[in-house]
Motif scaffolding. Structure first.
Motif, PDB file in Angstrom:
ATOM      1  N   LEU A  23      -6.094   7.719  -2.794  1.00  0.00           N
ATOM      2  CA  LEU A  23      -4.934   6.826  -2.936  1.00  0.00           C
ATOM      3  C   LEU A  23      -5.369   5.451  -3.417  1.00  0.00           C
ATOM      4  O   LEU A  23      -4.740   4.836  -4.279  1.00  0.00           O
ATOM      5  CB  LEU A  23      -4.219   6.653  -1.582  1.00  0.00           C
ATOM      6  CG  LEU A  23      -3.396   7.824  -1.028  1.00  0.00           C
ATOM      7  CD1 LEU A  23      -2.952   7.511   0.400  1.00  0.00           C
ATOM      8  CD2 LEU A  23      -2.193   8.110  -1.908  1.00  0.00           C
ATOM      9  N   ARG A  24      -6.469   4.959  -2.813  1.00  0.00           N
ATOM     10  CA  ARG A  24      -6.880   3.570  -3.061  1.00  0.00           C
ATOM     11  C   ARG A  24      -7.532   3.367  -4.418  1.00  0.00           C
ATOM     12  O   ARG A  24      -7.552   2.256  -4.936  1.00  0.00           O
ATOM     13  CB  ARG A  24      -7.811   3.109  -1.937  1.00  0.00           C
ATOM     14  CG  ARG A  24      -7.053   3.024  -0.625  1.00  0.00           C
ATOM     15  CD  ARG A  24      -7.897   2.529   0.524  1.00  0.00           C
ATOM     16  NE  ARG A  24      -7.023   2.387   1.708  1.00  0.00           N
ATOM     17  CZ  ARG A  24      -7.382   1.813   2.841  1.00  0.00           C
ATOM     18  NH1 ARG A  24      -8.603   1.302   2.979  1.00  0.00           N
ATOM     19  NH2 ARG A  24      -6.532   1.728   3.842  1.00  0.00           N
ATOM     20  N   THR A  25      -8.086   4.429  -4.996  1.00  0.00           N
ATOM     21  CA  THR A  25      -8.756   4.271  -6.283  1.00  0.00           C
ATOM     22  C   THR A  25      -7.902   4.748  -7.457  1.00  0.00           C
ATOM     23  O   THR A  25      -8.326   4.640  -8.606  1.00  0.00           O
ATOM     24  CB  THR A  25     -10.097   5.041  -6.300  1.00  0.00           C
ATOM     25  OG1 THR A  25      -9.842   6.425  -6.028  1.00  0.00           O
ATOM     26  CG2 THR A  25     -11.057   4.499  -5.253  1.00  0.00           C
ATOM     27  N   ALA A  26      -6.701   5.277  -7.150  1.00  0.00           N
ATOM     28  CA  ALA A  26      -5.859   5.805  -8.227  1.00  0.00           C
ATOM     29  C   ALA A  26      -5.294   4.686  -9.100  1.00  0.00           C
ATOM     30  O   ALA A  26      -5.059   3.574  -8.619  1.00  0.00           O
ATOM     31  CB  ALA A  26      -4.715   6.616  -7.635  1.00  0.00           C
ATOM     32  N   ASP A  27      -5.084   4.987 -10.374  1.00  0.00           N
ATOM     33  CA  ASP A  27      -4.406   4.039 -11.253  1.00  0.00           C
ATOM     34  C   ASP A  27      -2.926   3.960 -10.921  1.00  0.00           C
ATOM     35  O   ASP A  27      -2.284   2.923 -11.099  1.00  0.00           O
ATOM     36  CB  ASP A  27      -4.579   4.475 -12.724  1.00  0.00           C
ATOM     37  CG  ASP A  27      -6.041   4.464 -13.142  1.00  0.00           C
ATOM     38  OD1 ASP A  27      -6.745   3.494 -12.813  1.00  0.00           O
ATOM     39  OD2 ASP A  27      -6.477   5.446 -13.781  1.00  0.00           O
ATOM     40  N   GLN A  28      -2.374   5.090 -10.461  1.00  0.00           N
ATOM     41  CA  GLN A  28      -0.948   5.126 -10.149  1.00  0.00           C
ATOM     42  C   GLN A  28      -0.697   6.188  -9.078  1.00  0.00           C
ATOM     43  O   GLN A  28      -1.324   7.253  -9.101  1.00  0.00           O
ATOM     44  CB  GLN A  28      -0.151   5.457 -11.421  1.00  0.00           C
ATOM     45  CG  GLN A  28       1.269   4.936 -11.390  1.00  0.00           C
ATOM     46  CD  GLN A  28       1.955   5.029 -12.748  1.00  0.00           C
ATOM     47  OE1 GLN A  28       1.287   5.219 -13.780  1.00  0.00           O
ATOM     48  NE2 GLN A  28       3.260   4.921 -12.755  1.00  0.00           N
ATOM     49  N   ASP A  45       4.988   0.898   5.310  1.00  0.00           N
ATOM     50  CA  ASP A  45       3.777   1.096   6.122  1.00  0.00           C
ATOM     51  C   ASP A  45       2.664   1.709   5.282  1.00  0.00           C
ATOM     52  O   ASP A  45       1.499   1.298   5.367  1.00  0.00           O
ATOM     53  CB  ASP A  45       4.062   2.047   7.302  1.00  0.00           C
ATOM     54  CG  ASP A  45       5.022   1.447   8.321  1.00  0.00           C
ATOM     55  OD1 ASP A  45       5.092   0.206   8.402  1.00  0.00           O
ATOM     56  OD2 ASP A  45       5.701   2.227   9.021  1.00  0.00           O
ATOM     57  N   ILE A  46       3.031   2.706   4.513  1.00  0.00           N
ATOM     58  CA  ILE A  46       2.031   3.400   3.695  1.00  0.00           C
ATOM     59  C   ILE A  46       1.469   2.459   2.638  1.00  0.00           C
ATOM     60  O   ILE A  46       0.255   2.375   2.444  1.00  0.00           O
ATOM     61  CB  ILE A  46       2.658   4.647   3.023  1.00  0.00           C
ATOM     62  CG1 ILE A  46       3.108   5.644   4.097  1.00  0.00           C
ATOM     63  CG2 ILE A  46       1.676   5.299   2.055  1.00  0.00           C
ATOM     64  CD1 ILE A  46       3.968   6.767   3.555  1.00  0.00           C
ATOM     65  N   GLY A  51      -2.797  -0.687   0.775  1.00  0.00           N
ATOM     66  CA  GLY A  51      -2.858  -1.676  -0.300  1.00  0.00           C
ATOM     67  C   GLY A  51      -2.521  -1.085  -1.661  1.00  0.00           C
ATOM     68  O   GLY A  51      -3.170  -1.373  -2.667  1.00  0.00           O
ATOM     69  N   ILE A  52      -1.497  -0.254  -1.686  1.00  0.00           N
ATOM     70  CA  ILE A  52      -1.115   0.417  -2.935  1.00  0.00           C
ATOM     71  C   ILE A  52       0.386   0.294  -3.154  1.00  0.00           C
ATOM     72  O   ILE A  52       1.124  -0.076  -2.249  1.00  0.00           O
ATOM     73  CB  ILE A  52      -1.471   1.925  -2.901  1.00  0.00           C
ATOM     74  CG1 ILE A  52      -0.787   2.614  -1.692  1.00  0.00           C
ATOM     75  CG2 ILE A  52      -2.980   2.109  -2.842  1.00  0.00           C
ATOM     76  CD1 ILE A  52      -0.952   4.125  -1.660  1.00  0.00           C
ATOM     77  N   VAL A  78      -4.206   9.748 -11.458  1.00  0.00           N
ATOM     78  CA  VAL A  78      -2.907   9.710 -10.795  1.00  0.00           C
ATOM     79  C   VAL A  78      -2.944  10.544  -9.522  1.00  0.00           C
ATOM     80  O   VAL A  78      -3.500  11.645  -9.505  1.00  0.00           O
ATOM     81  CB  VAL A  78      -1.798  10.229 -11.740  1.00  0.00           C
ATOM     82  CG1 VAL A  78      -0.500  10.506 -10.975  1.00  0.00           C
ATOM     83  CG2 VAL A  78      -1.567   9.228 -12.854  1.00  0.00           C
ATOM     84  N   VAL A  79      -2.351   9.989  -8.456  1.00  0.00           N
ATOM     85  CA  VAL A  79      -2.179  10.754  -7.214  1.00  0.00           C
ATOM     86  C   VAL A  79      -0.707  11.074  -7.040  1.00  0.00           C
ATOM     87  O   VAL A  79       0.161  10.206  -7.230  1.00  0.00           O
ATOM     88  CB  VAL A  79      -2.698   9.965  -5.995  1.00  0.00           C
ATOM     89  CG1 VAL A  79      -2.155  10.566  -4.690  1.00  0.00           C
ATOM     90  CG2 VAL A  79      -4.218   9.959  -5.965  1.00  0.00           C
TER      91      VAL A  79
END
Lengths: 278, 278
Positions: A23-28, A45-46, A51-52, A78-79
């Motif tokens: 999640l944290r390293t995804a571009d989107q 919350d998510i 931090g996304i 992408v995630v």
């Protein structure tokens, strides 16, 4: 690259460390919450915990218009995330196949599931469960919650035959049945009944003549304080198990350790549990 | 407090964020790896990644001598962790019941499971799986891997009737069967065969007369590069799927999207998959 991430069962910390890193390293990051939701976390919350920013897609936005997701995945990381495990619904498999067709690499990061949690929390053994089923709201299958016009109760009014057939076929083999309870988000007939409670499920099964049978309620699986309660279905129908999500397990035969778990950890009446000993 | 933590499927990052936090804040961490193992991480990997020390207990050290774990949990925060989800085996339920008897509070932090991963990775729908089964090494059930003394193949030689019965009962209802493959750690007859490979499983089923049937191999579920391959069992028996753990799925009826997933994502022969369409 399109990475499917299962967010797990409860809140923003139910995802695996591997999923969190994805999640944290995804571009989107895209998500859908129409097949299931995290009951213990809001979208805020998510987003703030990880931090996304998350773009939530509706069913139409995934099934009819998947191109924004696929276009982004064709050119970046992408995630696509969902509650529970990912790929749990055909809608996700369909998206993966579309990515595959376009030559986009895909990856799956698994999440915890309600099915595994139901087994864990009840002490019922995972390999002794048969096919699972879903108990629908009566309006969703053309039935009614209680009596028909003549005042007589009919089985098909409260619970579809297909559900009773699954429970029966499992029980013939001594197997437990996990009942997922209907979720109707934004359904025109849903009123406030978006999540079927275990009490409602037990009442429907009681209406179908199963009130004397043993049931096990699992409320808020994956949360810090899940409730697990075993009793006759007619008695469970009178109880309030609090906030969603709820699950209902209909046990088959019980091994001694399963019997002990239901009695000691879920307050099952001992006589009722003993009747089920293999 | 005794917290049961499922470490998930693959390595030190397969645990949930909640589980990681429980590991890191515990006064003491115990683990068992006799019911299952993390194939992608050593004990050192787990300890150094999380900055913790883990005391690994043998089966006897959990089942016959649980007191060191329970004593620690009576006076502090103790984590007991296992691969996959926790409470997956009766040995864990038994430990939880002992804690309960002593008035020690217990908590369960769920982990990802092979059963959910098998459904996700193959594109086969979770709710269309029946009871799971475990395929044992022939020496473990008194059978033999191949032909008997007269050179004739008999079904019971390679695969126990109970396994074939489960597959058959599921298939009658159109359901898929997940076969866990035997693990024998430190078994006197195990030699190097600690983990049954999917090739061996497919060969045993071929010996039992099932060589023409469709099977789906899932190797290293939960790892960054799992292998998912569908073919006739006789063909799968000739292939090498690399490092453990392996799973084998025997599909029942296929919905169109399941058929497409097996053909597109797992290279199933189209004719074989089409035969199974519902």
């Amino acid at each position: 690259m399109l990475t499917f991430v299962g967010l797990g069962l409860w809140d923003e910390r139910s995802v695996t460390v591997e999923g969190r890193d994805a999640l944290r390293t995804a571009d989107q990051v895209f998500a859908e919450f129409y097949t299931s939701k995290l009951a213990g976390a809001t979208l805020d919350d998510i987003e703030s915990h990880h931090g996304i920013e998350v773009e939530v897609r509706s069913r139409e936005g995934v099934e009819q218009e998947p191109d924004p997701i696929l276009d982004a995945a064709a050119s970046g990381d992408v995630v696509f995330c969902t509650a529970g495990d990912t790929m749990i619904a055909t809608t996700h498999v369909d998206l993966r196949l579309r990515a595959h067709e376009r030559g986009i690499e895909t990856r799956v990061v698994h999440g915890t599931t309600a099915a595994a949690a139901a087994a864990s929390l009840t002490g019922l053994q995972n390999y002794r469960f048969g096919k699972a089923t879903t108990l629908p709201f009566p309006y969703a299958h053309g039935g009614r919650a209680s009596k028909d016009a003549s005042g007589e109760r009919t089985e098909s009014a409260s619970v579809p035959d297909s559900v009773l057939d699954t429970v029966g076929a499992n029980r013939e083999r001594g197997l437990h049945t996990l009942c997922f309870l209907d979720i109707k988000v934004d359904h025109e007939l849903a009123e406030d009944d978006e999540y079927m409670t275990a009490s409602t499920a037990a009442a429907l099964l009681t209406d179908a003549g199963r009130g004397d049978e043993l049931g096990v309620v699992v409320a808020r699986a994956g949360s810090p304080d899940p409730v697990v309660t075993a009793d006759r279905l007619a008695a469970l129908a009178e109880r309030d198990f609090g906030d969603p999500l709820h699950l209902l397990v209909l046990p088959g035969e019980l091994h001694y350790i399963e019997r002990d778990a239901l009695v000691e950890l879920a307050d099952a009446p001992a006589d009722l549990a003993d009747e089920r000993l293999a």
